[in-house]
Scaffold this active site. Structure first.
Site, short mmCIF file in Angstrom:
data_model
loop_
_atom_site.label_atom_id
_atom_site.label_comp_id
_atom_site.label_asym_id
_atom_site.label_seq_id
_atom_site.Cartn_x
_atom_site.Cartn_y
_atom_site.Cartn_z
N ARG A 108 0.89 -1.18 0.00
CA ARG A 108 0.00 0.00 0.00
C ARG A 108 0.91 1.21 0.00
O ARG A 108 1.72 1.39 0.92
CB ARG A 108 -0.92 0.01 1.22
CG ARG A 108 -1.66 1.32 1.35
CD ARG A 108 -2.79 1.29 2.35
NE ARG A 108 -3.91 0.50 1.87
CZ ARG A 108 -5.13 0.54 2.38
NH1 ARG A 108 -5.40 1.33 3.39
NH2 ARG A 108 -6.08 -0.21 1.88
N HIS A 135 -7.41 1.11 -6.42
CA HIS A 135 -7.59 0.20 -5.28
C HIS A 135 -8.21 -1.09 -5.84
O HIS A 135 -9.38 -1.40 -5.59
CB HIS A 135 -8.48 0.86 -4.24
CG HIS A 135 -8.43 0.21 -2.88
ND1 HIS A 135 -7.64 -0.89 -2.60
CD2 HIS A 135 -9.09 0.50 -1.72
CE1 HIS A 135 -7.81 -1.23 -1.33
NE2 HIS A 135 -8.68 -0.41 -0.78
N GLN A 138 -9.91 -4.01 -3.68
CA GLN A 138 -11.19 -3.58 -3.12
C GLN A 138 -12.30 -3.73 -4.15
O GLN A 138 -13.35 -4.33 -3.88
CB GLN A 138 -11.08 -2.10 -2.70
CG GLN A 138 -12.38 -1.49 -2.22
CD GLN A 138 -12.79 -1.99 -0.84
OE1 GLN A 138 -12.00 -1.92 0.08
NE2 GLN A 138 -14.00 -2.50 -0.71
N ASP A 227 -17.64 7.01 -1.03
CA ASP A 227 -16.35 6.90 -0.35
C ASP A 227 -16.07 8.25 0.31
O ASP A 227 -16.76 9.24 0.01
CB ASP A 227 -15.26 6.54 -1.38
CG ASP A 227 -13.90 6.22 -0.75
OD1 ASP A 227 -13.84 6.05 0.50
OD2 ASP A 227 -12.90 6.14 -1.49
N CYS A 267 -16.38 1.33 0.82
CA CYS A 267 -15.20 0.50 1.10
C CYS A 267 -14.72 0.65 2.55
O CYS A 267 -14.03 -0.22 3.06
CB CYS A 267 -14.08 0.83 0.13
SG CYS A 267 -13.44 2.51 0.30
N ARG A 293 -13.66 -9.31 1.38
CA ARG A 293 -12.28 -9.04 0.94
C ARG A 293 -11.41 -10.28 1.13
O ARG A 293 -10.53 -10.57 0.32
CB ARG A 293 -11.68 -7.87 1.75
CG ARG A 293 -12.42 -6.55 1.67
CD ARG A 293 -12.03 -5.71 0.49
NE ARG A 293 -10.61 -5.52 0.26
CZ ARG A 293 -9.85 -4.55 0.78
NH1 ARG A 293 -10.38 -3.67 1.60
NH2 ARG A 293 -8.57 -4.45 0.46
#
Ligand code: CP
Ligand code: NVA
Length: 309
Positions: A108, A135, A138, A227, A267, A293
């Site tokens: 990340r 991402h 995700q 988001d 998310c 996930r």
């Protein structure tokens, strides 16, 4: 060996194979505990090295469980403890060491170029666990959640995004092209996707539409995503940006413009872009979304190791 950096670089067939595998694996685990191994122990003896240059709760835990259930192990590195972050050691040398001690690397990062640099020198797969521009783990997992809840291929559904033109939206746009689904984006004019993304969208111009009116964007929606307006390390005038997004809050009233059985996804972590009443309502499937996930990342790992069933 395959990398998992950006959905747009992965063939649609492979993405579909990952989702099919995740569905089978999730079903087979119904009676198992979090740390019980999947049958066949497919990644026995393998080490996933993870490094987070930004905060993470879900990605960190879900990769830990994913590799554990596949019978491998994970080690999480803190960038401030390595020589790399202080400029003392190059990405090239770091990558060579990671490749000899580990079997896959999940990063990340706050710099997209780093993913490319690591990829150049690693001889093990690299997985993008969130970067400023995307991402992908995700969103692939979110496609899984949508199809699981709606019991239909996502290509038959109307998807809406309300919010900033950020990394998560970029991956959703890539998914819209790969899985061929209709995507409406609702955002203030000033915060529309950048030129590169707009050019990419043109490839799929009949399916992706940008609106500056949130009501228009949610009309007919089967799924609404949102988001945070301010992403991790977003270097903007926060007050000013939040002001632009005031009309774009997900409220019960806004939800009435979507289909009756429309679901809400986020998310996480959340901020004030969604009303508490919607977030905690039956329409909100955010906990199921987060839990999935693990399942999808297991199949992503297997894809990277060339071990998809
Ligand atoms: N959604 C997500 O990636 O969460 P974390 O930042 O907590 O990993
Ligand atoms: N867009 C958000 C996603 C967090 C998981 C961010 O980059 O901060």
């Amino acid at each position: 060996m395959k990398h998992f950096i950006n959905l747009k670089d992965i063939p649609a067939n492979d993405l579909r194979k990952i989702l099919i595998d995740a569905k089978k694996r999730k079903k087979a685990r119904k009676k198992l505990n979090n740390l019980d191994h999947d049958k066949g122990m497919p990644l026995k003896g393998k080490l996933l090295i993870q490094m987070f240059e930004k905060s993470s709760l879900r990605t960190r835990l879900s990769f830990f469980l994913a590799i554990s259930q596949l019978s491998g192990r994970t080690l999480t590195l803190r960038p401030d403890e390595l020589h790399l972050s202080k400029g003392g050691e190059s990405i090239e040398d770091t990558a060579k060491i990671l490749s000899s001690f580990g079997d896959a690397f999940m990063l990340r990062t706050d710099n997209d170029e780093k993913l490319g640099e690591f990829k150049k020198y690693l001889t093990i797969p690299i997985i993008n666990g969130l970067s400023p521009s995307s991402h992908p783990t995700q969103i692939l997992s979110d496609v899984f959640t949508v199809e699981e809840i709606k019991k239909k291929p996502i290509s038959k559904l109307n998807i809406t995004w309300i919010g900033d033109s950020n990394n998560v939206l970029n991956s959703l746009i890539a998914a819209s092209i790969k899985f061929s689904f209709k995507l409406k984006v609702g955002c203030p004019k000033k915060y529309q996707p950048n030129k590169n993304i707009m050019n990419y969208i043109k490839k799929n111009k009949n399916k992706i539409t940008i609106y500056n009116d949130p009501k228009k964007a949610v009309e007919g929606a089967d799924v609404i995503f949102s988001d945070k307006v301010i992403s991790l390390n977003d270097k903007v005038n926060k007050k000013n940006k939040l002001n632009h997004f005031k009309r774009f809050k997900i409220t019960e009233r806004l939800m009435t413009h979507a289909k009756k059985d429309c679901i809400y996804l986020h998310c996480l972590p959340r901020s004030k872009e969604v009303d508490e009443k919607v977030f905690l309502s039956k329409k909100s499937k955010v906990w199921q979304q987060a839990a999935n996930r693990v399942h999808v990342q297991k199949s992503i790992l297997l894809y990277c190791f060339g071990k998809l069933r």
